[in-house]
Structures are given as structure tokens and as C-alpha cells.
Design a protein around this motif. Structure first.
Motif, mmCIF file in Angstrom:
data_model
loop_
_atom_site.group_PDB
_atom_site.id
_atom_site.type_symbol
_atom_site.label_atom_id
_atom_site.label_comp_id
_atom_site.label_asym_id
_atom_site.label_seq_id
_atom_site.Cartn_x
_atom_site.Cartn_y
_atom_site.Cartn_z
ATOM 1 N N GLU A 1 -1.999 0.275 10.716
ATOM 2 C CA GLU A 1 -0.598 -0.119 10.553
ATOM 3 C C GLU A 1 0.247 0.962 9.889
ATOM 4 N N GLY A 2 -0.303 1.651 8.915
ATOM 5 C CA GLY A 2 0.467 2.607 8.128
ATOM 6 C C GLY A 2 0.810 2.041 6.761
ATOM 7 N N VAL A 3 1.055 2.909 5.814
ATOM 8 C CA VAL A 3 1.351 2.460 4.452
ATOM 9 C C VAL A 3 2.766 1.889 4.380
ATOM 10 N N ASP A 4 2.983 1.032 3.402
ATOM 11 C CA ASP A 4 4.314 0.469 3.191
ATOM 12 C C ASP A 4 5.281 1.519 2.645
ATOM 13 N N LEU A 5 4.752 2.400 1.796
ATOM 14 C CA LEU A 5 5.569 3.419 1.145
ATOM 15 C C LEU A 5 4.778 4.703 1.030
ATOM 16 N N ALA A 6 5.402 5.820 1.383
ATOM 17 C CA ALA A 6 4.823 7.142 1.148
ATOM 18 C C ALA A 6 5.713 7.876 0.162
ATOM 19 N N PHE A 7 5.097 8.526 -0.816
ATOM 20 C CA PHE A 7 5.821 9.271 -1.841
ATOM 21 C C PHE A 7 5.407 10.735 -1.735
ATOM 22 N N ASP A 8 6.367 11.575 -1.330
ATOM 23 C CA ASP A 8 6.119 13.000 -1.110
ATOM 24 C C ASP A 8 6.540 13.803 -2.330
ATOM 25 N N THR A 9 5.569 14.399 -3.021
ATOM 26 C CA THR A 9 5.854 15.276 -4.158
ATOM 27 C C THR A 9 5.615 16.740 -3.806
ATOM 28 N N VAL A 10 5.343 17.012 -2.529
ATOM 29 C CA VAL A 10 4.951 18.354 -2.088
ATOM 30 C C VAL A 10 6.068 19.064 -1.332
ATOM 31 N N GLY A 11 6.694 18.345 -0.396
ATOM 32 C CA GLY A 11 7.783 18.917 0.385
ATOM 33 C C GLY A 11 7.306 19.752 1.553
ATOM 34 N N GLY A 12 8.240 20.495 2.153
ATOM 35 C CA GLY A 12 7.906 21.320 3.308
ATOM 36 C C GLY A 12 7.452 20.473 4.479
ATOM 37 N N GLU A 13 6.438 20.955 5.193
ATOM 38 C CA GLU A 13 5.942 20.236 6.369
ATOM 39 C C GLU A 13 5.312 18.905 6.013
ATOM 40 N N THR A 14 4.823 18.775 4.772
ATOM 41 C CA THR A 14 4.180 17.527 4.371
ATOM 42 C C THR A 14 5.110 16.339 4.573
ATOM 43 N N PHE A 15 6.397 16.540 4.327
ATOM 44 C CA PHE A 15 7.356 15.437 4.444
ATOM 45 C C PHE A 15 7.370 14.868 5.859
ATOM 46 N N HIS A 16 7.673 15.699 6.854
ATOM 47 C CA HIS A 16 7.796 15.128 8.203
ATOM 48 C C HIS A 16 6.442 14.809 8.827
ATOM 49 N N LYS A 17 5.382 15.478 8.366
ATOM 50 C CA LYS A 17 4.052 15.140 8.879
ATOM 51 C C LYS A 17 3.607 13.759 8.412
ATOM 52 N N LYS B 1 0.845 -1.188 0.000
ATOM 53 C CA LYS B 1 0.000 0.000 0.000
ATOM 54 C C LYS B 1 0.884 1.242 0.000
ATOM 55 N N VAL B 2 0.564 2.176 -0.879
ATOM 56 C CA VAL B 2 1.378 3.367 -1.036
ATOM 57 C C VAL B 2 0.504 4.616 -0.912
ATOM 58 N N LEU B 3 1.040 5.631 -0.254
ATOM 59 C CA LEU B 3 0.407 6.946 -0.158
ATOM 60 C C LEU B 3 1.177 7.897 -1.055
ATOM 61 N N ILE B 4 0.493 8.519 -2.019
ATOM 62 C CA ILE B 4 1.118 9.451 -2.952
ATOM 63 C C ILE B 4 0.535 10.829 -2.725
ATOM 64 N N HIS B 5 1.382 11.759 -2.331
ATOM 65 C CA HIS B 5 0.919 13.127 -2.140
ATOM 66 C C HIS B 5 0.825 13.853 -3.487
ATOM 67 N N GLY B 6 -0.218 14.660 -3.643
ATOM 68 C CA GLY B 6 -0.384 15.437 -4.868
ATOM 69 C C GLY B 6 -0.638 14.563 -6.078
ATOM 70 N N GLY B 7 -1.605 13.675 -5.981
ATOM 71 C CA GLY B 7 -1.843 12.692 -7.036
ATOM 72 C C GLY B 7 -2.309 13.255 -8.359
ATOM 73 N N ALA B 8 -2.815 14.480 -8.381
ATOM 74 C CA ALA B 8 -3.286 15.072 -9.641
ATOM 75 C C ALA B 8 -2.198 15.866 -10.345
ATOM 76 N N GLY B 9 -1.045 16.008 -9.714
ATOM 77 C CA GLY B 9 0.036 16.797 -10.296
ATOM 78 C C GLY B 9 0.820 16.046 -11.351
ATOM 79 N N GLY B 10 1.853 16.696 -11.891
ATOM 80 C CA GLY B 10 2.634 16.108 -12.963
ATOM 81 C C GLY B 10 3.256 14.783 -12.586
ATOM 82 N N VAL B 11 4.018 14.752 -11.493
ATOM 83 C CA VAL B 11 4.638 13.508 -11.036
ATOM 84 C C VAL B 11 3.595 12.591 -10.409
ATOM 85 N N GLY B 12 2.704 13.165 -9.632
ATOM 86 C CA GLY B 12 1.736 12.360 -8.896
ATOM 87 C C GLY B 12 0.839 11.523 -9.780
ATOM 88 N N HIS B 13 0.333 12.094 -10.877
ATOM 89 C CA HIS B 13 -0.619 11.334 -11.697
ATOM 90 C C HIS B 13 0.063 10.186 -12.428
#
Length: 335
Positions: free
Chosen positions: A214-230, A149-161
Motif C-alpha cells: 500500500e505504501g506508508v501514510d507519511l514519508a519524512f525526507d531529511t536528506v533531500g535531492g533525489e531522495t525526495f522524488h524517489k 505508518k511513517v518512513l523517516i529518511h536518515g533516522g540516525a541523524g540529528g532530526v531523524g533520531h
């Protein structure tokens, strides 16, 4: 030829269209002269324009890493391409090598891939940087496996989609954050299993609920800033988090350490910046595989805005306005 020159670091108006000398293919090498039909625009372009390129002593510069076009001429050592071939690639545009906001460019054949036959040059030009970034982040940095299971931040953006689609092709389940119902509809069409409206919902709690705490197996941060450590508490113990942005100097790592997270930093520009030819060739191989998926209807690139070459400044303004769905492309010639 016509090219958009970055004359100095600054606002979009520093991008000026001018006539420059056509590039030539040196005899006896493995380089291609490519007539560009379209060029993709990426956040790295606007950052370099506003802050200065990696090579400030080599000004003016032609920006644009992503390009798609037709091979016009080949060096004597070229084996994989011939004049008339349609190609796409991510090369140049960082200040040292000429970029793709121009009518022609020269690229080594090892760093170029055959363009997908089923899409336009505009769609192909929008693809390389985001395809390589998402591929490296998910498959190489994040070591994504089927069933995870993966969490992708900003899924509608260039990298995210693109990341949503690559994760689904790997056999993973995908949750993603969006800001509007329109974007939610878009990412659902791409295969997202869980959509999180991050402005109204605590995405950490949503991710934990989705994974039974449990939490996701992988998180992919395409946003940065506070989103990363949050995002740290949204990842399972011994899980992975990959970011395409540089972590803030004041990032608090306590939760990541307590959960024994593996941190991945993804910068697909490293091979260009470090002169790593084998890695550049590997990136072209990624594009060859993605072209097959595109032609099989398994992967698509969303282009929402197109501008003529001479309106590069307007394209930069739009990208910097934020909250763009999909990609922006410059149209250079008719094809």
C-alpha cells in the motif's frame, strides 16, 4: 565576552573567536540576559557560514540558533523566569539577531523554555532546532495520527533520531533508512520498527513490502535531492510526504500527482525570518512539552561530539564531513 565571529562567507576558518561587548537587557521589557553554557551546531550554521547569512549587510555575525544556559538578568516585564533559571531555546544566529556561539545572549522570554532537569546543558543545547523541526514536520505538516505508518529518511541523524521518537510517542509505526549496522542498532534502540539499509536495499520496495504493497501514510525526507522524488511511490495514495529541503528544480512530480500526495515543506526558521512572534512562542511551547517527555525518559537527544567554543571551526568541519550520528555541541562554560 568571548564570541565566535563569522567574519566573511567561506570555509570554517572564517570563524574567529574574539572579544566583543557584553549584551545588556533593556529596562522595562520582556527579555532575558542568558549566560550560555552550550550551543548546538546544525547544518543551517554551516550553510550560512559557507554561503553567507540572510543579512549580509550585518557583518560580522555570530552564528548558532540553539542554546542552553542560565538566566543572569531579566527585564522589568518578565513574568515566567527569574535569575538562576536554566533554559533552552532556538533563537538568533541567522545574521540579524546575535547567535549562540558566545558567552552571553539576550532573548525574549516568550521564545524560551525551561531546560529539562534530567539532562546536561550540552544535551539541552543540541535539542531545540531538531525537536521543533521533527514536531512540525510530523505533527503539523504531516498530520501524523496514531496507528499510521511513517518512513523517516536518515533516522540516525540529528532530526531523524528525534523524529523516530516523536512518531512513536504519537503511536505510529516507524521504518527508517540507515547506512550501517551501527546506525541500525542505534535507531532500533529508539524504537524503529523496520530498518532499511538504503545502500543495499531499494527503500521503496522495502517500504511497500512493509505495508503490504500500500505504501506508508507519511514519508519524512531529511536528506533531500533525489531522495525526495524517489520516495513518491513509497507513499500510499492520498498520503503525505514532508521534506526539510527545497525540492530540486528538475523534480518530476508525475508520480506524486498520480498518487494525489499532499506535499509538506518544513522550515522551522520561518518564524524568525518572518518575524512571526506568535509562531516563535508556539515553538517555545513545543520545547516545554518536549522537556516534560525528556524528564519522563520518553525522549532523548544523542550528543556524540563536544568541542570547546574556540574550536567552532573544527566542529563545522566535522559536521560537513557527513554521516554524523546524533548532534554536535559547543561547550561554552562550566556548569
Amino acid at each position: 565576552m568571548k564570541a565566535v565571529l563569522m567574519t566573511a562567507a567561506g570555509n570554517p576558518e572564517v570563524l574567529q573567536i574574539q572579544e566583543v561587548v557584553n549584551p545588556a537587557v533593556p529596562v522595562g521589557n520582556t527579555k532575558l540576559l542568558i549566560r550560555l553554557v552550550a550551543a548546538g551546531i546544525n547544518p543551517i550554521d554551516t550553510k550560512l557560514r559557507s554561503r553567507g547569512t540572510f543579512y549580509p549587510e550585518l557583518m560580522p555575525a555570530i552564528l548558532g540558533c540553539d542554546g542552553a544556559g542560565i538566566v543572569e538578568a531579566v527585564g522589568a516585564g518578565v513574568q515566567r523566569f527569574r535569575p538562576g533559571d536554566a533554559v533552552y531555546f532556538c533563537y538568533g544566529g541567522l545574521g540579524a539577531e546575535s547567535g549562540n556561539y558566545a558567552e552571553y545572549t539576550v532573548v525574549d522570554e516568550r521564545f524560551v523554555a525551561h531546560k529539562p532537569t534530567s539532562v546536561s546543558f550540552a544535551e539541552a543545547a543540541a535539542a531545540p532546532l531538531v525537536l521543533i523541526t521533527a514536531w512540525e514536520a510530523l505533527y503539523e505538516r504531516g498530520r501524523l495520527e496514531p496507528g499510521e505508518k511513517v518512513l523517516i529518511h536518515g533516522g540516525a541523524g540529528g532530526v531523524g533520531h528525534v523524529a523516530i521518537q516523536l512518531a512513536k510517542l504519537k503511536g505510529a509505526a516507524v521504518s527508517t533508512t540507515v547506512s550501517s549496522q551501527e546506525k541500525a542498532n542505534f535507531v532500533k534502540q529508539l524504537g524503529a520498527d523496520e530498518v532499511i539499509f538504503y545502500k543495499q536495499t531499494d527503500f521503496v520496495q522495502a517500504a511497500l513490502d512493509w505495508t503490504d504493497g500500500e505504501g506508508v501514510d507519511l514519508a519524512f525526507d531529511t536528506v533531500g535531492g533525489e531522495t525526495f522524488h524517489k520516495t513518491f511511490p513509497a507513499v500510499r495514495v492520498y498520503g503525505d510526504i514532508v521534506t526539510i529541503l527545497e525540492p530540486n528544480a528538475n523534480t518530476v512530480w508525475k508520480v506524486a500527482r498520480a498518487r494525489n500526495l499532499r506535499i509538506g515543506l518544513e522550515l522551522m526558521l520561518t518564524p524568525m525570518l518572518q518575524g512571526l512572534e506568535e509562531s516563535l512562542q508556539h515553538q517555545a511551547e513545543i520545547l516545554e512539552q518536549c522537556a516534560k517527555w525528556i524528564d519522563q525518559g520518553k525522549l532523548k537527544i544523542q550528543v556524540n561530539h563536544q568541542f570547546p567554543l574556540e574550536q567552532a571551526a573544527k566542529a563545522h568541519q566535522l559536521l560537513e564531513s557527513g554521516s554524523i550520528t546524533g548532534k554536535i555541541v559547543l561547550l561554552i562554560s562550566d556548569e
